[in-house]
Design a protein around this motif. Sequence first.
Motif, mmCIF file in Angstrom:
data_model
loop_
_atom_site.group_PDB
_atom_site.id
_atom_site.type_symbol
_atom_site.label_atom_id
_atom_site.label_comp_id
_atom_site.label_asym_id
_atom_site.label_seq_id
_atom_site.Cartn_x
_atom_site.Cartn_y
_atom_site.Cartn_z
ATOM 1 N N SER A 124 0.804 -1.227 0.000
ATOM 2 C CA SER A 124 0.000 0.000 0.000
ATOM 3 C C SER A 124 0.832 1.269 0.000
ATOM 4 C CB SER A 124 -0.925 0.014 1.229
ATOM 5 O OG SER A 124 -0.164 0.106 2.416
ATOM 6 N N LEU A 125 2.147 1.156 0.228
ATOM 7 C CA LEU A 125 2.996 2.340 0.305
ATOM 8 C C LEU A 125 3.599 2.671 -1.053
ATOM 9 C CD1 LEU A 125 4.924 1.583 3.601
ATOM 10 C CD2 LEU A 125 3.077 3.219 3.288
ATOM 11 N N PRO A 126 3.695 3.959 -1.400
ATOM 12 C CA PRO A 126 4.389 4.336 -2.637
ATOM 13 C C PRO A 126 5.824 3.839 -2.607
ATOM 14 C CG PRO A 126 3.191 6.199 -1.710
ATOM 15 C CD PRO A 126 3.155 5.116 -0.683
ATOM 16 N N GLU A 127 6.285 3.307 -3.726
ATOM 17 C CA GLU A 127 7.609 2.684 -3.766
ATOM 18 C C GLU A 127 8.712 3.616 -3.297
ATOM 19 O OE1 GLU A 127 10.464 0.361 -7.026
ATOM 20 O OE2 GLU A 127 8.364 0.793 -7.473
ATOM 21 N N GLN A 128 8.604 4.913 -3.667
ATOM 22 C CA GLN A 128 9.667 5.851 -3.333
ATOM 23 C C GLN A 128 9.670 6.244 -1.857
ATOM 24 O OE1 GLN A 128 7.143 6.309 -5.332
ATOM 25 N NE2 GLN A 128 6.184 8.330 -5.145
ATOM 26 N N LEU A 135 -5.355 -4.523 -16.512
ATOM 27 C CA LEU A 135 -3.976 -4.070 -16.655
ATOM 28 C C LEU A 135 -3.727 -3.476 -18.038
ATOM 29 C CD1 LEU A 135 -2.078 -6.992 -14.889
ATOM 30 C CD2 LEU A 135 -2.250 -4.648 -14.086
ATOM 31 N N ARG A 136 -4.214 -4.152 -19.076
ATOM 32 C CA ARG A 136 -3.995 -3.664 -20.443
ATOM 33 C C ARG A 136 -4.702 -2.321 -20.656
ATOM 34 N NH1 ARG A 136 -1.344 -7.139 -23.601
ATOM 35 N NH2 ARG A 136 -1.393 -9.375 -23.112
ATOM 36 N N ASP A 137 -5.898 -2.174 -20.124
ATOM 37 C CA ASP A 137 -6.617 -0.905 -20.253
ATOM 38 C C ASP A 137 -5.841 0.229 -19.576
ATOM 39 O OD1 ASP A 137 -8.617 -2.139 -21.639
ATOM 40 O OD2 ASP A 137 -10.036 -2.235 -19.964
ATOM 41 N N LEU A 178 -2.644 4.808 -11.675
ATOM 42 C CA LEU A 178 -4.044 4.627 -12.076
ATOM 43 C C LEU A 178 -4.685 3.460 -11.345
ATOM 44 C CD1 LEU A 178 -3.825 5.190 -15.946
ATOM 45 C CD2 LEU A 178 -5.033 6.634 -14.310
ATOM 46 N N LEU A 179 -3.903 2.397 -11.133
ATOM 47 C CA LEU A 179 -4.422 1.189 -10.488
ATOM 48 C C LEU A 179 -4.362 1.268 -8.964
ATOM 49 C CD1 LEU A 179 -2.817 -1.462 -12.869
ATOM 50 C CD2 LEU A 179 -5.224 -0.854 -12.751
ATOM 51 N N GLY A 180 -3.663 2.258 -8.428
ATOM 52 C CA GLY A 180 -3.563 2.391 -6.975
ATOM 53 C C GLY A 180 -2.648 1.380 -6.336
ATOM 54 N N ILE A 181 -1.631 0.916 -7.097
ATOM 55 C CA ILE A 181 -0.667 -0.049 -6.560
ATOM 56 C C ILE A 181 0.731 0.497 -6.784
ATOM 57 C CG2 ILE A 181 -2.161 -2.049 -6.914
ATOM 58 C CD1 ILE A 181 -0.666 -2.663 -9.469
ATOM 59 N N SER A 182 1.737 -0.135 -6.166
ATOM 60 C CA SER A 182 3.105 0.312 -6.363
ATOM 61 C C SER A 182 3.619 -0.150 -7.726
ATOM 62 C CB SER A 182 4.021 -0.251 -5.264
ATOM 63 O OG SER A 182 4.187 -1.644 -5.428
ATOM 64 N N ARG A 183 4.645 0.509 -8.215
ATOM 65 C CA ARG A 183 5.230 0.119 -9.504
ATOM 66 C C ARG A 183 5.761 -1.306 -9.438
ATOM 67 N NH1 ARG A 183 10.282 0.486 -11.801
ATOM 68 N NH2 ARG A 183 10.337 0.799 -14.069
#
Length: 444
Positions: free
Chosen positions: A196-200, A404-406, A421-426
Amino acid sequence: MLVIDDEPGVLKALVFALEEEGFGVATAVDGAGGLDAACRGAPDIVLLDVNLPDMSGLDVLARLATDRPGLPVIMISATSDTRLAVKAVKAGAADYVTKPFELDELLYTIRGALQKARMASEIDFRRQASTAHDGVIGTSTQVRALAATISRIAASQAKRVLVLGESGTGKALVARAIHTASARSGGPFVEVNCASLPEQLIEAELFGAEKGSYTGATQRRVGLVALADGGTLFLDEIGELPLALQAKLLHFLEDGQYRPVGGTRGMTADVRVVAATNRDLASEASRGCFREDLYYRLNVLPIAVPALRERDDDVLVLADHFASRYAKSERCEPIRFSPDARACLTAYTWPGNVRELKNLIERLTILHPGSVIERSQLPTDLDSGEVRSAAIEQKLAVEEEKLLRDALARAQGHRGRTAELLGISRHALLRRLQRLGIDGEGRP
């Protein structure tokens, strides 16, 4: 900040200097006015003179300790009296400074007191949160075995535990149970969801960061590892941790040492780390998606949490437990189940596990408070006894791939924007692309 001092010159100088540093400052010239200002203004910190015209500063300190527990108070005195300083600290003062003082010294003392108060507040919040959970509930053989394993691990000196199980089985509950039954129960239980945390920001969240170490770091940040010192750190969704940070976590697991982001000095923390995942980390390690050395370091004491479909005897026990729990929160009588409804609950395979059952009971309690639930009032999936077949799994995979493709198309192949857009980390996005066989080429 509230400054309580009867010397106009001192007040004026402090207000000017502190406002220049960005503090909002309120003032009072006597004890009664200070107590009133503390009640009305809810300051974050108080500078309090020992000698006031209407009462002793120590008496004001005692009142503040009762009325505003946890509020940091720095005592100010015109004389260097060691006995008075000791007495003030024993009475609850955060620190003690003597006039005249250097501004830099005072600011250092103020920020140190604020940091300690903030840390104490966070630890207290997390400690209270750690007790707000249900015990490991059930009468099945699987749950009895799980409870016995939890007790053995909790009583041991092991500091690395890996909890495995499907989503919704209660892995966080197991981690809390280990903490509660251990000698560390008096310490904090700190939980972080790695997905749930941003990767950076994950590194700064875990290990802390010095002021100015990255864009937006306007003050020193205390990491969750430091907050968990003496207690338990629960890393949920450990499989989503970026590979670069996995190496730093491994180093911490080896000797308890770490370095905050932007820091020049190493720090240590005595922490039991409980990690959890619903993924096959052994397989992921063999494919290079998870560090093999980290997997082996975590996998010293693995605990497998059984799926709800493997513990049929517990479904009705849990249903009744949740019915009682939600009846209290909704202030109504608990819902009950007709014989047909109870048979339906036990026949269903519960792909969402305990979480799915808990959510169902909450919904039924809100919609039908105090009622006897008939089979016709249960969701269609339960009434049909639907199972999670290979066809359903395939359908879910197709839907996930389409999503994912969209998102990739909307972000024009930019993986960072796709993850947003998906609300997940990279990192989580890349794992899903790899698992579904989607071409991961594109802009980073």
